[in-house]
Scaffold this active site. Sequence first.
Site, mmCIF file in Angstrom:
data_model
loop_
_atom_site.group_PDB
_atom_site.id
_atom_site.type_symbol
_atom_site.label_atom_id
_atom_site.label_comp_id
_atom_site.label_asym_id
_atom_site.label_seq_id
_atom_site.Cartn_x
_atom_site.Cartn_y
_atom_site.Cartn_z
ATOM 1 N N LYS A 53 79.330 -105.269 -48.490
ATOM 2 C CA LYS A 53 79.731 -106.478 -49.219
ATOM 3 C C LYS A 53 80.743 -107.214 -48.354
ATOM 4 O O LYS A 53 81.808 -106.673 -48.050
ATOM 5 C CB LYS A 53 80.320 -106.134 -50.591
ATOM 6 C CG LYS A 53 80.713 -107.386 -51.406
ATOM 7 C CD LYS A 53 81.029 -107.047 -52.851
ATOM 8 C CE LYS A 53 81.433 -108.290 -53.626
ATOM 9 N NZ LYS A 53 81.608 -108.051 -55.068
ATOM 10 N N GLU B 162 83.139 -102.656 -48.715
ATOM 11 C CA GLU B 162 83.579 -104.059 -48.827
ATOM 12 C C GLU B 162 84.829 -104.321 -47.979
ATOM 13 O O GLU B 162 85.951 -104.270 -48.473
ATOM 14 C CB GLU B 162 83.864 -104.442 -50.292
ATOM 15 C CG GLU B 162 84.223 -105.910 -50.441
ATOM 16 C CD GLU B 162 84.598 -106.315 -51.859
ATOM 17 O OE1 GLU B 162 84.707 -107.523 -52.116
ATOM 18 O OE2 GLU B 162 84.796 -105.422 -52.709
#
Length: 297
Positions: free
Chosen positions: A214, A177
């Site tokens: 992400k 992420e």
Amino acid sequence: MSIQEMTAKIRDGQGFIAALDQSGGSTPKALAQYGIEPNEYNGDSEMFDMIHAMRSRIMQSSSFTSDKVIGAILFEMTMDRDVAGKPTPKYLFEDKGIVPFLKIDKGLEAEENGVQLMKPNPDLDDLLARAANLGVFGTKERSVVNAANREGIKAVVAQQFEIGEQVIKAGLMPMLEPEVTITIKDKAEAEAILREEILTQLDALAPNKQVMLKVSLPTEPNFYKPLVDHPRVLKVVSLSGGYSREEANAKLALNTGMIASFSRALIEGLSAKQADTDFDAILNATTSEIHAASVAG
């Protein structure tokens, strides 16, 4: 569910991943959004009891179902607690058919070169082993990009993939992420550098390895489609990043093959003071909206 079944659920599942992983720093804000003010609990212990009660209520709701929610990201303390008398990961995959993930980062370093790297995590191998024993499928690790600084973004992506390799070695699926802050003026430029650096790392990844990504919702729809289509990527998910749920859903629907992994936008409208019928009705509407945006592409 076996690892193969969990992999298939994430790869093929028509739904989104719930982010129930607020850490110590973001927990007071999450509780306030849920209608519990700081004067209603004493110290961290009571605070974490209350956030676990909130997460348990969401997970046990009749509206939290695997036809819409294919995965859930847990905070370490949530993984270590029980829901309905079972370890949380076990409850999710046995009772709900939902794939459990674990947030593994220990927060962010101070900003340097326009980014915030992850803090050192010397006990990560132990945490990964514990997660694997509890039936967790994958992990999530967050760093932040605040400027279109190539040196900084390159460092963020390199660190993400380095930790990702450690996660793969432990037999788990890494969700990387590198969040781009949605309010920065050079967001589109930062995304261009980020995509380039991620593709470089993906191309260098061994053919038998995969990661998940992400990312913040991109300025240009489908900008991350090359990542969605990359053979080393199991799934690309997006965070709401400060957008309202309505705005995040509208932006997500424009991105083919990308699904939601919302936290704040997921609990929007829920309150500790609501009767179960009202709580379930609002959660049903929320999960239906996020699910629709996730499968729109």
